[in-house]
Design a protein around this motif. Sequence first.
Motif, PDB file in Angstrom:
ATOM      1  N   LEU A   1      19.995  44.591  32.079  1.00  0.00           N
ATOM      2  CA  LEU A   1      18.911  43.707  31.652  1.00  0.00           C
ATOM      3  C   LEU A   1      19.379  42.892  30.450  1.00  0.00           C
ATOM      4  O   LEU A   1      19.729  43.463  29.410  1.00  0.00           O
ATOM      5  CB  LEU A   1      17.673  44.532  31.290  1.00  0.00           C
ATOM      6  CG  LEU A   1      16.422  43.741  30.919  1.00  0.00           C
ATOM      7  CD1 LEU A   1      15.919  42.951  32.121  1.00  0.00           C
ATOM      8  CD2 LEU A   1      15.327  44.667  30.412  1.00  0.00           C
ATOM      9  N   GLY A   6      18.405  43.730  26.879  1.00  0.00           N
ATOM     10  CA  GLY A   6      17.567  44.917  27.061  1.00  0.00           C
ATOM     11  C   GLY A   6      18.035  46.139  26.316  1.00  0.00           C
ATOM     12  O   GLY A   6      17.414  47.202  26.435  1.00  0.00           O
ATOM     13  N   TRP A  65      18.012  46.377  35.286  1.00  0.00           N
ATOM     14  CA  TRP A  65      17.073  45.610  36.109  1.00  0.00           C
ATOM     15  C   TRP A  65      17.400  45.925  37.557  1.00  0.00           C
ATOM     16  O   TRP A  65      18.448  45.569  38.065  1.00  0.00           O
ATOM     17  CB  TRP A  65      17.248  44.133  35.795  1.00  0.00           C
ATOM     18  CG  TRP A  65      16.459  43.182  36.614  1.00  0.00           C
ATOM     19  CD1 TRP A  65      15.313  43.406  37.304  1.00  0.00           C
ATOM     20  CD2 TRP A  65      16.765  41.784  36.808  1.00  0.00           C
ATOM     21  NE1 TRP A  65      14.871  42.279  37.922  1.00  0.00           N
ATOM     22  CE2 TRP A  65      15.743  41.259  37.630  1.00  0.00           C
ATOM     23  CE3 TRP A  65      17.785  40.959  36.358  1.00  0.00           C
ATOM     24  CZ2 TRP A  65      15.736  39.912  38.024  1.00  0.00           C
ATOM     25  CZ3 TRP A  65      17.769  39.620  36.743  1.00  0.00           C
ATOM     26  CH2 TRP A  65      16.763  39.107  37.566  1.00  0.00           C
ATOM     27  N   ARG A  93      16.412  45.453  41.395  1.00  0.00           N
ATOM     28  CA  ARG A  93      15.663  44.598  42.313  1.00  0.00           C
ATOM     29  C   ARG A  93      15.635  45.251  43.687  1.00  0.00           C
ATOM     30  O   ARG A  93      16.682  45.439  44.321  1.00  0.00           O
ATOM     31  CB  ARG A  93      16.313  43.209  42.390  1.00  0.00           C
ATOM     32  CG  ARG A  93      16.282  42.463  41.068  1.00  0.00           C
ATOM     33  CD  ARG A  93      16.850  41.054  41.189  1.00  0.00           C
ATOM     34  NE  ARG A  93      18.269  41.064  41.529  1.00  0.00           N
ATOM     35  CZ  ARG A  93      19.250  41.254  40.644  1.00  0.00           C
ATOM     36  NH1 ARG A  93      18.940  41.471  39.360  1.00  0.00           N
ATOM     37  NH2 ARG A  93      20.508  41.233  41.016  1.00  0.00           N
ATOM     38  N   VAL A 133      13.582  48.286  34.551  1.00  0.00           N
ATOM     39  CA  VAL A 133      12.632  47.324  35.107  1.00  0.00           C
ATOM     40  C   VAL A 133      12.818  47.369  36.616  1.00  0.00           C
ATOM     41  O   VAL A 133      13.873  46.981  37.130  1.00  0.00           O
ATOM     42  CB  VAL A 133      12.864  45.907  34.579  1.00  0.00           C
ATOM     43  CG1 VAL A 133      11.906  44.929  35.263  1.00  0.00           C
ATOM     44  CG2 VAL A 133      12.680  45.861  33.074  1.00  0.00           C
ATOM     45  N   ASP A 137      11.940  45.868  39.929  1.00  0.00           N
ATOM     46  CA  ASP A 137      11.451  44.563  40.373  1.00  0.00           C
ATOM     47  C   ASP A 137      11.093  44.627  41.861  1.00  0.00           C
ATOM     48  O   ASP A 137      11.964  44.702  42.724  1.00  0.00           O
ATOM     49  CB  ASP A 137      12.541  43.518  40.130  1.00  0.00           C
ATOM     50  CG  ASP A 137      12.035  42.093  40.288  1.00  0.00           C
ATOM     51  OD1 ASP A 137      10.974  41.902  40.912  1.00  0.00           O
ATOM     52  OD2 ASP A 137      12.708  41.173  39.792  1.00  0.00           O
ATOM     53  N   ASP A 190      12.585  33.466  33.381  1.00  0.00           N
ATOM     54  CA  ASP A 190      11.843  34.426  34.196  1.00  0.00           C
ATOM     55  C   ASP A 190      10.808  35.075  33.282  1.00  0.00           C
ATOM     56  O   ASP A 190      11.097  36.054  32.588  1.00  0.00           O
ATOM     57  CB  ASP A 190      12.791  35.461  34.794  1.00  0.00           C
ATOM     58  CG  ASP A 190      12.119  36.345  35.824  1.00  0.00           C
ATOM     59  OD1 ASP A 190      10.896  36.540  35.735  1.00  0.00           O
ATOM     60  OD2 ASP A 190      12.823  36.863  36.713  1.00  0.00           O
ATOM     61  N   LEU A 217      10.033  38.856  33.773  1.00  0.00           N
ATOM     62  CA  LEU A 217      11.149  39.703  33.329  1.00  0.00           C
ATOM     63  C   LEU A 217      11.240  39.731  31.807  1.00  0.00           C
ATOM     64  O   LEU A 217      11.501  40.786  31.212  1.00  0.00           O
ATOM     65  CB  LEU A 217      12.458  39.193  33.934  1.00  0.00           C
ATOM     66  CG  LEU A 217      13.694  40.058  33.696  1.00  0.00           C
ATOM     67  CD1 LEU A 217      13.531  41.428  34.345  1.00  0.00           C
ATOM     68  CD2 LEU A 217      14.954  39.361  34.229  1.00  0.00           C
ATOM     69  N   ARG A 248      11.009  42.998  29.347  1.00  0.00           N
ATOM     70  CA  ARG A 248      11.995  43.312  28.315  1.00  0.00           C
ATOM     71  C   ARG A 248      11.315  43.507  26.958  1.00  0.00           C
ATOM     72  O   ARG A 248      11.662  44.422  26.199  1.00  0.00           O
ATOM     73  CB  ARG A 248      13.033  42.198  28.228  1.00  0.00           C
ATOM     74  CG  ARG A 248      14.129  42.475  27.212  1.00  0.00           C
ATOM     75  CD  ARG A 248      15.257  41.466  27.268  1.00  0.00           C
ATOM     76  NE  ARG A 248      14.773  40.107  27.078  1.00  0.00           N
ATOM     77  CZ  ARG A 248      14.930  39.133  27.962  1.00  0.00           C
ATOM     78  NH1 ARG A 248      15.544  39.368  29.104  1.00  0.00           N
ATOM     79  NH2 ARG A 248      14.474  37.919  27.703  1.00  0.00           N
TER      80      ARG A 248
END
Length: 438
Positions: free
Chosen positions: A220, A223, A228, A230, A257, A259, A422, A425, A429
């Motif tokens: 990230l 981060g 991240w 996805r 995160v 997604d 984004d 996103l 964060r």
Amino acid sequence: MLSRTLLLVAWFPTLVSAQLLTPVDRQLVAAGVWSEPRYNYAYWDAVRADWDSAFAAVVTETAGRGATTDVQFFRRLRRFVALLGDGQAEVLPPPAIAARLARPPLALRSVERRPFLIDYATNDEMRIARPERLAEILAVQGIPAEQWIRDSILPEIPGATDPSRWERAVARMLEGEKGTALHLLLRLPGGAQRGASVTRSVSLTARWPLEPAALEVDTLPGGGGAIWVRLTSLADADVVAAFDRALADAPRLTGIVLDLREAAGTGSGRENGYAILARLIERPALTSRWRTPQYRPAYRGADAPDSNGAWLDAPSDTIRPRQGGGGSRFAGPVAILTSPRTAGAAEDLLVAFRNGARGPVIGEMSAGSTGQTLLLPLRRGWQLRVTVTRDAFPDGTEFARSGIAPELPVAVRVEDVLAGRDAALERAREYLKSLPRR
């Protein structure tokens, strides 16, 4: 040469019979589409269209000259099925007919209800057309894009919520007869306008060249040790193992995160979603509950005209934290991103995630298209998919047909997309950075 010609002549009747439907075949296929939802569709009581009149219109059209080709008949059935309002419903023709529909190798996205070109697969035509990523489609065949979508595409798109239907309509707005050309008017990111000619070259039965991996992992940005993840397909058989590898490859992980904004699809993959969640929780979490219609002829009497008068109820299940086996688990902060494209099994994962109070859901309302689906056979290789369960939170609150609202709403704006930002996103964060380090 003569022998090859004779061989083609010998096979020609078979090919024609595989691809062309008689008027009687079409009427029987339409009859199946008309009858099956009455006994199998879990939201039949919510259908507001005059279903019988719509069926009569299809039959009348097949008896005349309205549906002159199998492809036109297929698209007419799509409009019929869309009246159910079921985001997972679809009519599936035999491969010989589906192969006649195609689209250019362009990935489109709706941003504030405006169609943008997100990506494209490079081929000889694209090298000449030179479509620019993040270009907005202003017109198709000289027709303004919004009018093209509203009049030609949207009536064929079933869906529970307006944002979700529009998203899917934009994704499919360039579909049509394979090999036919389209002229697009584009507005480039810098503001200039130009035309582009593209061909519907990728058949609906072919592998989509822009299909993303089921699971992708990145660090990230900014981060502080977070990743991240996805997820685009919970139905993929290897997605849980891929998630385990992502956890094992980040031993000093500070946050995740997850997604789900591109995790569309039907109800398959639910158990994979629950298995991923089991690696992120420290205490048991309840799943959604569901019910399915029980057909009882007595309920079709004068006193109870709806056949869905009885239901089989299934209570919420329990997801328990993963124990033993040497597998990875993560107990740190987690946030989930959602969009109107988040559907199917991804929404079941959302419900369990919220029930476990594991972290915030960030972004936009989900699609409201979930539940177990059933693929019903029709005549001559045609099939119909409908949703056969009504899913709800453990307290009984139904979320299909309305979507799941995020705790931290973040709208997607054109200016952010064009600037490469984004917003959802970034909000995730910020959330992770605001938490104290363990």
